[in-house]
Design a protein around this motif. Sequence first.
Motif, PDB file in Angstrom:
ATOM      1  N   PRO A 318      -6.584  -3.193  18.622  1.00  0.00           N
ATOM      2  CA  PRO A 318      -6.522  -3.347  17.161  1.00  0.00           C
ATOM      3  C   PRO A 318      -6.381  -1.987  16.477  1.00  0.00           C
ATOM      4  CG  PRO A 318      -8.776  -3.571  17.920  1.00  0.00           C
ATOM      5  CD  PRO A 318      -7.951  -3.347  19.146  1.00  0.00           C
ATOM      6  N   THR A 320      -4.941   1.000  13.958  1.00  0.00           N
ATOM      7  CA  THR A 320      -4.494   1.091  12.567  1.00  0.00           C
ATOM      8  C   THR A 320      -3.116   1.752  12.545  1.00  0.00           C
ATOM      9  OG1 THR A 320      -6.758   1.252  11.796  1.00  0.00           O
ATOM     10  CG2 THR A 320      -5.042   2.045  10.291  1.00  0.00           C
ATOM     11  N   LYS A 340       6.129  -5.508   8.779  1.00  0.00           N
ATOM     12  CA  LYS A 340       4.675  -5.455   8.537  1.00  0.00           C
ATOM     13  C   LYS A 340       4.018  -6.772   8.922  1.00  0.00           C
ATOM     14  CE  LYS A 340       5.269  -3.955   4.243  1.00  0.00           C
ATOM     15  NZ  LYS A 340       4.929  -3.494   2.896  1.00  0.00           N
ATOM     16  N   SER A 344       1.138  -7.250  11.732  1.00  0.00           N
ATOM     17  CA  SER A 344      -0.180  -7.822  11.369  1.00  0.00           C
ATOM     18  C   SER A 344      -0.467  -9.043  12.236  1.00  0.00           C
ATOM     19  CB  SER A 344      -0.213  -8.272   9.910  1.00  0.00           C
ATOM     20  OG  SER A 344       0.023  -7.195   9.082  1.00  0.00           O
ATOM     21  N   ARG A 345       0.540  -9.889  12.377  1.00  0.00           N
ATOM     22  CA  ARG A 345       0.324 -11.112  13.171  1.00  0.00           C
ATOM     23  C   ARG A 345       0.062 -10.789  14.641  1.00  0.00           C
ATOM     24  NH1 ARG A 345       4.493 -13.826  10.134  1.00  0.00           N
ATOM     25  NH2 ARG A 345       5.935 -13.701  11.879  1.00  0.00           N
ATOM     26  N   GLY A 347      -1.910  -8.472  15.620  1.00  0.00           N
ATOM     27  CA  GLY A 347      -3.268  -7.945  15.760  1.00  0.00           C
ATOM     28  C   GLY A 347      -3.469  -6.513  15.302  1.00  0.00           C
ATOM     29  N   PHE A 348      -2.445  -5.883  14.770  1.00  0.00           N
ATOM     30  CA  PHE A 348      -2.608  -4.508  14.292  1.00  0.00           C
ATOM     31  C   PHE A 348      -3.069  -4.507  12.836  1.00  0.00           C
ATOM     32  CE2 PHE A 348       0.747  -4.265  17.570  1.00  0.00           C
ATOM     33  CZ  PHE A 348       0.154  -3.350  18.432  1.00  0.00           C
ATOM     34  N   ILE A 349      -3.777  -3.447  12.476  1.00  0.00           N
ATOM     35  CA  ILE A 349      -4.172  -3.273  11.070  1.00  0.00           C
ATOM     36  C   ILE A 349      -3.075  -2.425  10.434  1.00  0.00           C
ATOM     37  CG2 ILE A 349      -5.926  -2.297   9.512  1.00  0.00           C
ATOM     38  CD1 ILE A 349      -7.748  -2.558  12.223  1.00  0.00           C
ATOM     39  N   VAL A 350      -2.343  -3.008   9.495  1.00  0.00           N
ATOM     40  CA  VAL A 350      -1.146  -2.337   8.961  1.00  0.00           C
ATOM     41  C   VAL A 350      -1.417  -1.784   7.567  1.00  0.00           C
ATOM     42  CG1 VAL A 350       1.297  -2.622   8.408  1.00  0.00           C
ATOM     43  CG2 VAL A 350       0.293  -3.925  10.279  1.00  0.00           C
ATOM     44  N   LYS A 351      -1.142  -0.496   7.393  1.00  0.00           N
ATOM     45  CA  LYS A 351      -1.333   0.113   6.074  1.00  0.00           C
ATOM     46  C   LYS A 351       0.003   0.625   5.530  1.00  0.00           C
ATOM     47  CE  LYS A 351      -6.160   1.332   6.502  1.00  0.00           C
ATOM     48  NZ  LYS A 351      -7.167   2.368   6.387  1.00  0.00           N
ATOM     49  N   PRO A 390      -4.329   7.025  10.198  1.00  0.00           N
ATOM     50  CA  PRO A 390      -3.930   5.964  11.139  1.00  0.00           C
ATOM     51  C   PRO A 390      -4.022   6.434  12.590  1.00  0.00           C
ATOM     52  CG  PRO A 390      -1.994   7.087  10.308  1.00  0.00           C
ATOM     53  CD  PRO A 390      -3.173   7.764   9.672  1.00  0.00           C
TER      54      PRO A 390
END
Length: 442
Positions: A318, A320, A340, A344-345, A347-351, A390
């Motif tokens: 997971p 960032t 993006k 996200s789908r 499992g990553f935290i996307v900024k 990140p």
Amino acid sequence: MQTNFTLTQLLDPQVASSEKILRACVHCGFCTATCPTYVLLGDELDSPRGRIYLIKEMLEQDKPATREVVKHIDRCLSCLACMTTCPSGVNYMHLVDHARERVEQTYKRPLTDRFMRGLLARVLVDPALFRLAVVAGLIARPLAPVLDLLGLHRMAAMLRLTPRRRPAPPVDRVGKIYPAEGTRRGRVALLSGCINPVMAPSTNEAAIRLLNRHGIEVVVAAGEACCGSLAHHMGREDEALARARNNIDAWTREFDGAGLDAILVTVSGCGATLKDYGFMLRNDPDYASKAARVSARARDITEYLATLDLRETRTAKPLTIAYHAACSLQHGQKVIREPKDLLSRSGFIVKDVPEGHLCCGSAGTYNILQPALAERLRARKVANIERLAPDVIAAGNIGCITQLAAGSAIPVVHTVELLDWATGGPVPEPLVALASSEPPAG
Ligand code: SF4
Ligand code: SF4
């Protein structure tokens, strides 16, 4: 905007098309706020509106481009942020492409400029030559400060952009078919390209694995080569069109043979050009309809992946991700959400990166031809990214990946490598240490 072209001038279809674009501009200046060169330099002539006036004058007067016009057109990144902002739908891309071609035809650049442009146009599009140049650049890299002292800033910029490790051994994918695993759900062509196989062969490897794993057969069409994007952006239109025709022939054979659902591209700068083939060849009776078909079927890899139900295997950590939206993807192709959402789908935290609309300074060969501005833009982009702290930077364009990797210690990888990893593929090479130092996900 009022224009004053003569009827004879308007018989030229390119002039007629530019005239229409010019007339759509209402001089409102909204575009200036998001133009990277105006943001940096504050000069109206380095804004979209200022350039539009310069181009209008150059085309109307039908005279050779002047040094002043060339200076401001050369400073344009072709990032197309102005097109995203413009409320009147001014197609600045087609206008500046026409202007660059006119400059190339009518302006005699200084010898060093001609040499540099000729070198880039020759070397970058030939993977074998480019590989040699990268190896030479690796050895000569420590000399970059000396070249700067000698005033050879472009050569110094080129050395600084050279990756710190040797390019992977060449893998010739052209003409190869990669069969789907299990039941075949689709068949696509993948553009192999010219820069990617040398700088980041892992990107297309990941794309092929990911597509095959999800039931998609991939072909790298026999005969395909550089898409012509670099030549197109340098105003070398004959060369760009010859390259476009070559690739259109290669993909037409596939359309007419085993069939193609889409033509996928992992370099968004090339994707934007493929999607414009239809316009570029609209006046060529032998190619207009074939070019339009290629453009209609061209997709960024993430656009196509968004139509598949990607399998989640939770092999990814997971992490960032700072998602860097390449200009050719967000402004050129208007592909904004797909990368993006896919990340996200998975499992990553996307900024999102603050000031995400501003270019990182890569822009094809811009970071070599305009090194001072490109470095300022990169410093600004990297500062914005680093504020997010990140683990990884993700992007969908090799130019941006190279540009950012040369200015930040944070690993930079292609979006598709992360998606491949998240759905059962190997850990992307720049993340091996990071992946093994973190506890397993979920
Ligand atoms: S393409 Fe980019 S750099 Fe060029 S005028 Fe538009 S916003 Fe400015
Ligand atoms: S925003 Fe559009 S209409 Fe307004 S000045 Fe810029 S290009 Fe012209």
